[in-house]
Write a protein that holds these residues in place. Structure first.
Motif: not given
Ligand SMILES: Cc1cc2nc3c(=O)[nH]c(=O)nc-3n(C[C@H](O)[C@H](O)[C@H](O)COP(=O)(O)OP(=O)(O)OC[C@H]3O[C@@H](n4cnc5c(N)ncnc54)[C@H](O)[C@@H]3O)c2cc1C
Length: 497
Positions: A371-397
């Protein structure tokens, strides 16, 4: 951008001067802020894309003053938005132009600590970390540890049912709060829950956790404290494949070991954190897993070996064990500062928060990367993996035309993907102003109707934080996400867009 004022806003045509005078009659003048330069700091929370100057800010100093403010607002039909530290990431504490912003900042005392029963009674404006700092001399700590714990308040934590690294093993805020004192919109003081194991009646305590300031204002919390474990040790595993790291998370949990923390970062997040705090992270890895094990010495020794073997057999390129407490803290320093670190990669980022069943991690991470490619925006993922709790950080200007909207649409699509794989649109940041549309995807009309009925039971005039957390059925119809049951179109009288 989503509309900030979703529900029919109460308090339209409020006589501002009259409300300020009335507030000044029930509390000292220095507790009522009304000048533009005094209101500015309150115009947003951590979701700063949304801003609104409040009608007036009040900073009560006693519970009686909170009761008086609430009664007054009820009588004048003026909306009230409670605020802790304003670190919320979903626009929950976003003020209303026609509403009073009620800051709990002055309620910052730890009222008592009971080391025998392992509880602390605290005011709502106490910072999360301040509880642990106060009880450390007793060998205790407060479990839920949002990354914002240095600043966020326990009142805000309860209202958002906040989580953190240690929630995998020790539970979310709801599992660590025993009793609350809450002021209702008509100024009544309720005591909810008990210090005993169970309390009779409906579980209003659970209801208040995650209620996002919509049902009452928390003025005191009694929290559980945990004994500091004999030993805590961290492992850092690097992977050259994001999906493999996701599979390793599911494999660890499947062994029956519950780590005290199990966090994942992808390559952009690893690089950003490494540049920022020099934690020694492998910058070429596609993903790292940070796994903390705690307990008695013997338990930790046994589990470290088992988890290490499992990580290697799950495809980890390298597994490092923190040599000592200093190195363990260095491992975590990178993770804990990942958000500000990612903030250096791009003028703006949009932090999403959704939860998925752990077994879907690999699939969902792969899809987010597409989806990052489809929307043309970079994403950094940092998250509570054990809980399945995602925090995609979508980079934009935000200065580039249309990028904020693209980021919001991308974020919305990620949340909808979370729902599609059996997850939810929020893990710990709440719904606030931000995720109202996705609530229409998550819930059916019947469920939303029950939410509204519950809100009306506490707040019949819709004065507490209106327009947040629960969308109107009308909004869901507009968003086009209203569920159609057996071909019967709900609310046929509403216009369709
Ligand atoms: C860098 C960063 C990292 C973060 N990491 C995490 C994380 O790991 N885990 C996590 O869960 N969150 C995280 N957050 C989000 C945020 O810190 C939490 O949601 C926190 O619980 C908000 O607390 P606050 O005191 O700032 O509340 P606010 O932002 O002031 O308010 C949040 C909501 O609570 C309501 N509220 C506040 N006080 C009261 C009260 N006394 N009574 C009734 N309602 C009240 C408000 O109306 C609003 O709806 C992070 C935020 C940032 C900026």
């Amino acid at each position: 951008m989503n509309s900030a004022a979703d529900n029919a806003a109460p308090g339209k045509n409020v006589d501002r001067a009259a409300i300020i005078r009335a507030l000044q009659r029930v509390m000292p003048a220095h507790c009522v802020l009304s000048k533009p330069e005094e209101l500015g700091p309150y115009e947003c929370d951590g979701l700063s894309a949304y801003r609104q100057t409040p009608l007036v800010v009040v900073l009560p100093e006693t519970v009686e003053q909170v009761q008086a403010v609430m009664s007054l607002c009820n009588e004048h039909r003026v909306a009230v938005v409670a605020r802790g530290a304003g670190t919320g990431l979903s626009g929950g504490a976003l003020p209303l132009a026609e509403g009073v912003l009620l800051s709990l900042a002055k309620f910052n005392r730890i009222l008592s600590v009971d080391p025998v029963n392992r509880t602390a009674r605290v005011e709502p404006g106490v910072r999360n970390l301040a509880i642990t700092e106060a009880v450390t001399p007793h060998g205790l700590y407060y479990g839920p540890d949002p990354s914002s714990q240095i600043a966020c308040t326990i009142g805000g934590n309860v209202a958002e049912n906040a989580g953190g690294v240690h929630c995998l093993k020790y539970g979310l805020t709801v599992h660590n709060v025993l009793r609350l004192k809450v002021v209702t919109i008509d100024g009544e003081l309720l005591t909810i829950g008990s210090e005993a194991l169970d309390a009779p009646g409906y579980d209003l305590l659970a209801l208040m956790n995650g209620s996002e300031g919509m049902l009452g204002v928390i003025v005191e919390a009694t929290v559980k404290l945990l004994p500091k474990p004999e030993r805590a040790q961290a492992l850092l595993a690097s992977f050259d494949d994001l999906e493999r790291a996701g599979e390793a998370v599911a494999a660890i949990i499947a062994t029956g070991i519950t780590p005290a923390g199990l966090e994942m970062m992808d390559n952009p997040a690893i690089r950003a954190a490494e540049d920022f705090v020099h934690a020694g992270y492998p910058v070429d890895a596609e993903a790292i897993l940070l796994c903390e094990l705690d307990g008695t010495n013997a338990e930790v020794s046994d589990q470290i070996m088992r988890v290490r073997d499992l990580l290697l057999s799950s495809g980890a390129k390298e597994v490092r064990t923190a040599e000592d407490e200093r190195e363990r803290l260095v491992f975590w320093a990178g993770r804990k500062s990942a958000f500000p670190a990612v903030g250096r990669l791009s003028p703006d980022y949009y932090c999403m928060d959704g939860t998925i069943p752990r077994k879907e991690l690999a699939h969902v991470l792969g899809r987010i990367s597409e989806m990052s490619k489809e929307y043309g925006l970079r994403v950094a993922n940092v998250f509570h993996a054990g809980d399945g709790n995602l925090h995609p950080l979508i980079l934009y200007d935000a200065n580039k035309e249309g990028e904020l909207e693209t980021a919001e649409n991308f974020g919305g699509a990620i949340l909808e993907l979370c729902v599609a794989v059996g997850g939810t649109v929020t893990g710990e940041h709440g719904v606030g102003t931000e995720k109202l549309n996705q609530m229409c995807v998550q819930f059916e009309t019947a469920e939303l109707t029950q939410f509204h009925a519950l809100k009306a039971a506490f707040d019949p005039h819709g004065l507490l934080n209106p327009g947040k957390a629960v969308p109107t059925l009308h909004r869901c119809a507009e968003f086009g996400a209203m569920h159609v049951h057996k071909g019967e179109l709900p609310f046929p009288e509403l216009p369709r867009f």
